[in-house]
Design an enzyme around this catalytic site. Structure first.
Site, mmCIF file in Angstrom:
data_model
loop_
_atom_site.group_PDB
_atom_site.id
_atom_site.type_symbol
_atom_site.label_atom_id
_atom_site.label_comp_id
_atom_site.label_asym_id
_atom_site.label_seq_id
_atom_site.Cartn_x
_atom_site.Cartn_y
_atom_site.Cartn_z
ATOM 1 N N LEU A 104 0.843 -1.197 0.000
ATOM 2 C CA LEU A 104 0.000 0.000 0.000
ATOM 3 C C LEU A 104 0.879 1.249 0.000
ATOM 4 C CD1 LEU A 104 -2.769 -1.000 2.574
ATOM 5 C CD2 LEU A 104 -2.590 -1.510 0.125
ATOM 6 N N ARG A 146 2.026 14.966 6.259
ATOM 7 C CA ARG A 146 2.923 15.502 7.281
ATOM 8 C C ARG A 146 4.383 15.584 6.845
ATOM 9 N NH1 ARG A 146 1.460 11.765 12.123
ATOM 10 N NH2 ARG A 146 0.312 10.593 10.547
ATOM 11 N N THR A 172 -7.476 1.541 4.200
ATOM 12 C CA THR A 172 -6.603 0.402 3.874
ATOM 13 C C THR A 172 -7.386 -0.764 3.269
ATOM 14 O OG1 THR A 172 -6.791 -0.238 6.201
ATOM 15 C CG2 THR A 172 -4.789 0.920 5.553
ATOM 16 N N ASP A 198 5.419 2.711 3.305
ATOM 17 C CA ASP A 198 6.089 3.656 4.216
ATOM 18 C C ASP A 198 6.578 2.987 5.496
ATOM 19 O OD1 ASP A 198 3.647 3.247 5.388
ATOM 20 O OD2 ASP A 198 3.025 5.344 5.399
ATOM 21 N N ARG A 251 38.057 12.076 -9.054
ATOM 22 C CA ARG A 251 36.791 12.102 -9.791
ATOM 23 C C ARG A 251 36.657 10.862 -10.676
ATOM 24 N NH1 ARG A 251 36.991 17.573 -12.689
ATOM 25 N NH2 ARG A 251 35.109 16.705 -13.624
ATOM 26 N N ASN A 253 43.535 20.345 -20.406
ATOM 27 C CA ASN A 253 42.933 19.261 -21.195
ATOM 28 C C ASN A 253 41.782 19.741 -22.062
ATOM 29 O OD1 ASN A 253 41.480 19.782 -18.826
ATOM 30 N ND2 ASN A 253 40.532 17.758 -18.866
ATOM 31 N N SER A 306 57.763 22.057 -10.787
ATOM 32 C CA SER A 306 56.591 22.745 -10.230
ATOM 33 C C SER A 306 56.032 23.793 -11.179
ATOM 34 C CB SER A 306 56.987 23.437 -8.924
ATOM 35 O OG SER A 306 57.368 22.453 -8.003
ATOM 36 N N ARG A 338 60.834 28.879 -20.767
ATOM 37 C CA ARG A 338 60.968 29.837 -19.672
ATOM 38 C C ARG A 338 61.633 31.077 -20.248
ATOM 39 N NH1 ARG A 338 64.512 27.501 -14.934
ATOM 40 N NH2 ARG A 338 62.783 26.103 -14.527
HETATM 41 C C1 UD1 Z 1 -3.085 1.477 9.896
HETATM 42 C C2 UD1 Z 1 -3.922 0.394 10.561
HETATM 43 C C3 UD1 Z 1 -3.580 0.354 12.049
HETATM 44 C C4 UD1 Z 1 -2.113 0.106 12.234
HETATM 45 C C5 UD1 Z 1 -1.307 1.178 11.494
HETATM 46 C C6 UD1 Z 1 0.150 0.825 11.542
HETATM 47 C C7 UD1 Z 1 -6.054 0.246 9.385
HETATM 48 C C8 UD1 Z 1 -7.469 0.663 9.357
HETATM 49 N N1 UD1 Z 1 -5.307 0.697 10.383
HETATM 50 O O1 UD1 Z 1 -3.502 2.713 10.460
HETATM 51 O O2 UD1 Z 1 -4.316 -0.681 12.695
HETATM 52 O O3 UD1 Z 1 -1.775 0.123 13.606
HETATM 53 O O4 UD1 Z 1 -1.700 1.234 10.109
HETATM 54 O O5 UD1 Z 1 0.902 1.860 10.969
HETATM 55 O O6 UD1 Z 1 -5.610 -0.485 8.521
HETATM 56 N N2 UD1 Z 1 -3.121 3.621 2.328
HETATM 57 C C9 UD1 Z 1 -3.518 3.525 1.010
HETATM 58 N N3 UD1 Z 1 -4.776 3.850 0.656
HETATM 59 C C10 UD1 Z 1 -5.696 4.270 1.571
HETATM 60 C C11 UD1 Z 1 -5.291 4.360 2.912
HETATM 61 C C12 UD1 Z 1 -4.016 4.035 3.270
HETATM 62 O O7 UD1 Z 1 -2.712 3.138 0.152
HETATM 63 O O8 UD1 Z 1 -6.829 4.530 1.159
HETATM 64 C C13 UD1 Z 1 -1.761 3.266 2.721
HETATM 65 C C14 UD1 Z 1 -0.968 4.446 3.252
HETATM 66 O O9 UD1 Z 1 -0.244 5.081 2.217
HETATM 67 C C15 UD1 Z 1 -0.032 3.793 4.248
HETATM 68 C C16 UD1 Z 1 -0.819 2.592 4.737
HETATM 69 O O10 UD1 Z 1 -1.821 2.349 3.772
HETATM 70 O O11 UD1 Z 1 1.129 3.319 3.631
HETATM 71 C C17 UD1 Z 1 -1.421 2.795 6.103
HETATM 72 O O12 UD1 Z 1 -2.327 3.860 6.033
HETATM 73 P P1 UD1 Z 1 -2.504 4.876 7.224
HETATM 74 O O13 UD1 Z 1 -3.555 5.827 6.865
HETATM 75 O O14 UD1 Z 1 -1.191 5.399 7.620
HETATM 76 O O15 UD1 Z 1 -3.069 3.896 8.342
HETATM 77 P P2 UD1 Z 1 -3.119 4.164 9.874
HETATM 78 O O16 UD1 Z 1 -4.243 5.058 10.166
HETATM 79 O O17 UD1 Z 1 -1.778 4.553 10.366
HETATM 80 CA CA CA Z 2 0.459 5.368 9.248
#
Ligand code: UD1
Ligand code: CA
Length: 454
Positions: free
Chosen positions: A8, A15, A79, A102, A331, A384, A403, A438
């Site tokens: 994902l 942030r 997620t 991430d 280099r 060069n 030199s 020289r």
């Molecule tokens: C999620 C988990 C949480 C866990 C935490 C760990 C769920 C509902 N919650 O929460 O239980 O403790 O991760 O870090 O799963 N992403 C997508 N598409 C979306 C939403 C998210 O690709 O629609 C990806 C984000 O880019 C990220 C990951 O999923 O890489 C997690 O998403 P994030 O929103 O950070 O989840 P948390 O709220 O932290």
């Molecule tokens: Ca997160």
């Protein structure tokens, strides 16, 4: 067991306050997502699917050479919704391993443990016990210590928030069942999102067992949401790499002041002083000494080489017994044969230096071939570049360059030539000659210096 990996990576990464998609931010010189991919490749899955969204095709393009199926999630609805986008690409008899783009430092061994727990009749999740599990979904277990639910922090009550076992987010589940569960998700929660974590409650209703394991280090499941967390994991990762070098027999004067952004292959009894940076592919032979504040990118260093502080190297090969620095710059396409000395404020580019030759002070040598036992005096410059093209300077064996000499390329300094100091050499020399250009020195006796007008 056939399994698909779903990564994902659609989240915005608000942030980070960045124009660069979060998963492309570098950790140890490499995008976060590249760390995850490298680990995943060790597991040899049937396929890798990556969910992207924010940052659009920028993420896909950064990994165009990898065999990944990219799945676009137009809107980030959670997620569960993200994983659902991939399911039409996954055969029913696969297990689906879900990872986050991430969460860069997850280890192969931890994932293998999780995979080993799983079969087509259960779910295996990776949990982490933390003193402060803020931000994590909490693992709810029954009196038999069986996992029955995951509750997101935002939906948790005071008592549930006290639970120290958090959900890493990483899990593996059978594709066929996942398809049904994800179909039935409802965004009835504090964030109005489709939570992947809700499948746990559904599975428990069907008497499906939820197994769990934990990572070796909690940092393996730390996610990156801002640059403070990025810096924290960078330091953690660097510390691990430094420890690995020390275990292989390298002395680090300060393991906290070494950065490795690539791979370093080491011999024995190497000594590395503080604030050294290695990038790319580095090879270091036995008994090499590296002084403080040196920077290396794609460099091979032979046995017994000594490098003094503040030297910079890129795409260079240094054979055994050379002595370099302080303040030297090598280099790309520089090759030093054994026992060469390069001193302070010497810049080399596309230059080969044969054994026992010395360039000790204040010189620029580019596009040159230098023979063995050559001595290049202080302030020597290979001219060069004529403004349009680069030209070669050939300096044969046993040449002595006085030199402050300019060697106007293309030019060949024949074997055994001695060049007088202060010369501008524009023509090839004769072997074993003294060559100099020289203007004759003259002296005007009793010279009266100008005096200031009153
Ligand atoms: C999620 C988990 C949480 C866990 C935490 C760990 C769920 C509902 N919650 O929460 O239980 O403790 O991760 O870090 O799963 N992403 C997508 N598409 C979306 C939403 C998210 O690709 O629609 C990806 C984000 O880019 C990220 C990951 O999923 O890489 C997690 O998403 P994030 O929103 O950070 O989840 P948390 O709220 O932290
Ligand atoms: Ca997160």
């Amino acid at each position: 067991m056939n399994f698909s990996v779903v990564i994902l990576a659609a989240g915005q990464g608000k942030r980070m306050c960045s124009d660069l998609p979060k998963v492309l931010h570098p950790l140890a010189g490499k995008p976060l997502l590249a760390h995850v991919l490298q680990t995943v490749e060790n597991l040899k899955p049937s396929q890798i699917l990556c969910v992207y969204g924010h940052g659009g095709t920028q993420v896909c393009e950064a990994f165009s050479e990898k065999s990944i199926s990219w799945v676009h999630q137009t809107e980030q609805k959670g997620t569960g919704h993200a994983v659902a986008q991939t399911l039409s690409h996954i055969p029913d008899d696969h297990q689906v391993l879900v990872l986050y783009g991430d969460v860069p430092l997850i280890q192969t061994e931890t994932l293998q443990n999780l995979i080993n727990l799983s079969n087509d009749q259960n779910i295996a999740i990776l949990t982490v016990t933390l003193e402060n599990p803020t931000g994590y979904g909490r693992i709810i277990r029954n009196e038999l210590k069986e996992i029955i639910q995951i509750i997101e922090e935002k939906d948790a009550n005071e008592r549930e928030r006290q639970i120290k076992e958090g959900n890493s987010g990483i899990l593996i589940a059978p594709a066929l069942k996942l398809k049904t569960w994800l179909n039935n998700l409802k965004p009835n929660n504090a964030q109005s999102e489709y939570y992947l974590t809700d499948i746990i409650g559904m599975a428990v209703q069907e008497n499906i067992s939820i197994l769990s394991t934990q990572p070796h280090d909690p940092e393996e499941v730390f996610g990156i949401n801002d640059r403070l967390q990025l810096a924290y994991l960078e330091r953690y990762f660097q510390k691990k790499q430094a420890e690995e070098l020390m275990r292989k027999g390298v002395t680090l004067i300060d393991p906290n002041r070494l950065d490795i952004r690539g791979n370093v292959d080491v011999g024995r009894d190497i000594l590395i002083d503080a604030n050294v940076i290695f990038e790319g592919v580095i090879k270091i032979g036995n008994r090499v000494k590296i002084g403080a504040f040196c920077h290396f990118k794609d460099v091979s260093i032979g046995d017994d080489v000594e490098i003094l502080p503040y030297s910079i190297f890129e795409n260079a090969t240094i054979e055994k017994n050379c002595k370099i620095g302080p303040f030297s710059r090598l280099r790309p396409e520089t090759h030093l044969s054994e026992n060469v000395h390069i001193g302070n404020f010497v810049e080399l580019k596309k230059t080969t230096v044969a054994k026992n030759s010395k360039i000790n002070h204040l010189s620029y040598v580019g596009d040159a071939q230098i023979g063995c036992d050559v001595n290049i005096g202080a302030g020597t410059i290979t001219c060069n570049y004529d403004g349009a093209n680069k030209h070669q300077t050939i300096i044969e064996d046993r040449v002595f360059v006085g030199s402050d000499t300019q060697l106007v390329a293309p030019v060949t300094i024949a074997e055994g030539t001695t060049i007088g100091a202060g010369s501008t050499i524009t023509k090839d020399t004769l072997p074993n000659s003294l060559t100099l250009s020289r203007s004759p020195q003259k002296s005007i006796a009793n010279w009266q210096r100008p005096v200031k007008k009153k």
